[in-house]
Design a protein around this motif. Structure first.
Motif, short mmCIF file in Angstrom:
data_model
loop_
_atom_site.label_atom_id
_atom_site.label_comp_id
_atom_site.label_asym_id
_atom_site.label_seq_id
_atom_site.Cartn_x
_atom_site.Cartn_y
_atom_site.Cartn_z
N ALA A 5 0.88 -1.17 0.00
CA ALA A 5 0.00 0.00 0.00
C ALA A 5 0.91 1.22 0.00
O ALA A 5 1.90 1.26 0.74
N GLN A 29 -3.54 -0.66 -2.48
CA GLN A 29 -4.18 0.62 -2.24
C GLN A 29 -3.18 1.77 -2.34
O GLN A 29 -1.98 1.59 -2.11
N GLU A 39 -11.12 3.21 -8.14
CA GLU A 39 -10.34 2.00 -8.36
C GLU A 39 -9.79 2.02 -9.78
O GLU A 39 -10.46 2.45 -10.72
N THR A 43 -6.29 -1.52 -8.17
CA THR A 43 -5.78 -0.72 -7.06
C THR A 43 -6.87 0.22 -6.56
O THR A 43 -7.48 0.94 -7.35
N GLN A 44 -7.10 0.21 -5.26
CA GLN A 44 -8.06 1.13 -4.66
C GLN A 44 -7.37 2.44 -4.30
O GLN A 44 -6.29 2.44 -3.71
N ILE A 46 -7.86 5.60 -1.93
CA ILE A 46 -8.65 5.91 -0.75
C ILE A 46 -8.16 7.20 -0.10
O ILE A 46 -7.04 7.64 -0.33
N GLN A 51 -9.67 2.77 5.97
CA GLN A 51 -10.01 1.87 4.86
C GLN A 51 -8.83 0.99 4.44
O GLN A 51 -8.97 0.17 3.54
N LEU A 52 -7.69 1.15 5.10
CA LEU A 52 -6.51 0.38 4.72
C LEU A 52 -6.70 -1.11 4.99
O LEU A 52 -7.17 -1.52 6.05
#
Length: 247
Positions: A5, A29, A39, A43-44, A46, A51-52
């Motif tokens: 992330a 992420q 997205e 990959t998100q 945020i 939200q991790l």
């Protein structure tokens, strides 16, 4: 496949995302408070740390002075959290986490491409068992991954400021001077490139040229007369004296 992330989406975070998404790494992420939730290719994106999701490595690419408080605010403990800073100590990361460093030694601008294969990546870990994972992640990007202590990394970063930030500032001063004189700065680009290219084959000391090295007082005095800004005169004098002290 290593999952990561990226926390922070400035110059460094942006480049890391672009690099890792083209390689066998799962970018789960990307976090930044300014991002819209979305997205892209798995990959998100945020804007809330709550939200991790769980990842193998969390790469913190934010301003140095924000690292302690930000990593302390992460909603989990005992996970591998690394920063990308050249100057921040390993222990600037919250003690709640397994701490590490993943520092790519390069200058980054969002619009400029870089060759990751040649970029030194300096790694450090609090726990020896985390080092192989950082080494593996670094090897995916670069052919030059180096384990280095906080103290030596900070000294290396100072060297980087000398050769990159200060030299670029001098380019900026030269550009401003020539613009005011109505001379095209682009005429200096081959010289700039050759100055850097020579260092592939010789030391900076061997590559040094110019009126200060020659102790050419007449030329230096002529240059000083052309400079209108007293601060620029002082910079010219200081650098000339520094060069002369070496030769």
């Amino acid at each position: 496949m290593i999952s990561i992330a990226i926390l922070g989406f400035g110059n460094v975070g942006h480049h890391l995302y672009r690099a890792f998404r083209k390689r066998p790494v799962k970018v789960l992420q990307v976090f930044s408070p300014s991002l819209k939730v979305s997205e892209e290719a798995g990959t998100q994106f945020i804007n809330d740390v709550s939200q991790l999701e769980k990842a193998d490595i969390y790469i913190v690419a934010i301003k140095d002075n924000a690292i302690p408080s930000f990593t302390d605010s992460l909603p989990f403990e005992n996970r591998l959290v690394v920063h990308t800073s050249g100057t921040s100590a390993l222990n600037s990361i919250s003690e709640k986490q397994r701490r590490g460093v993943f520092y790519p030694l390069q200058t980054f601008s969002k619009e400029a491409e870089v060759n990751w294969k040649t970029i030194p990546i300096c790694i450090e870990s609090e726990h020896k068992e985390d080092l192989p994972l950082l080494q593996e992640l670094g090897n995916i990007l670069s052919e030059n991954v180096v384990e280095i202590s906080t103290e030596k990394r900070q000294e290396l970063h100072l060297g980087a400021v000398w050769v990159n930030n200060f030299s670029n500032h001098l380019f900026h001063l030269a550009e401003d001077f020539l613009k005011e004189a109505h001379v095209d700065f682009n005429l200096l680009r081959p010289l700039i490139m050759e100055t850097a290219r020579k260092l592939e084959a010789m030391s900076p000391s061997e590559a040094q040229t110019g009126p200060a090295k020659r102790h050419d007082t007449q030329t230096m005095e002529a240059h000083l007369k052309l400079l209108k800004d007293p601060k620029h005169k002082e910079i010219y004098k200081l650098l000339s004296k520094s060069i002369q002290s070496k030769f």
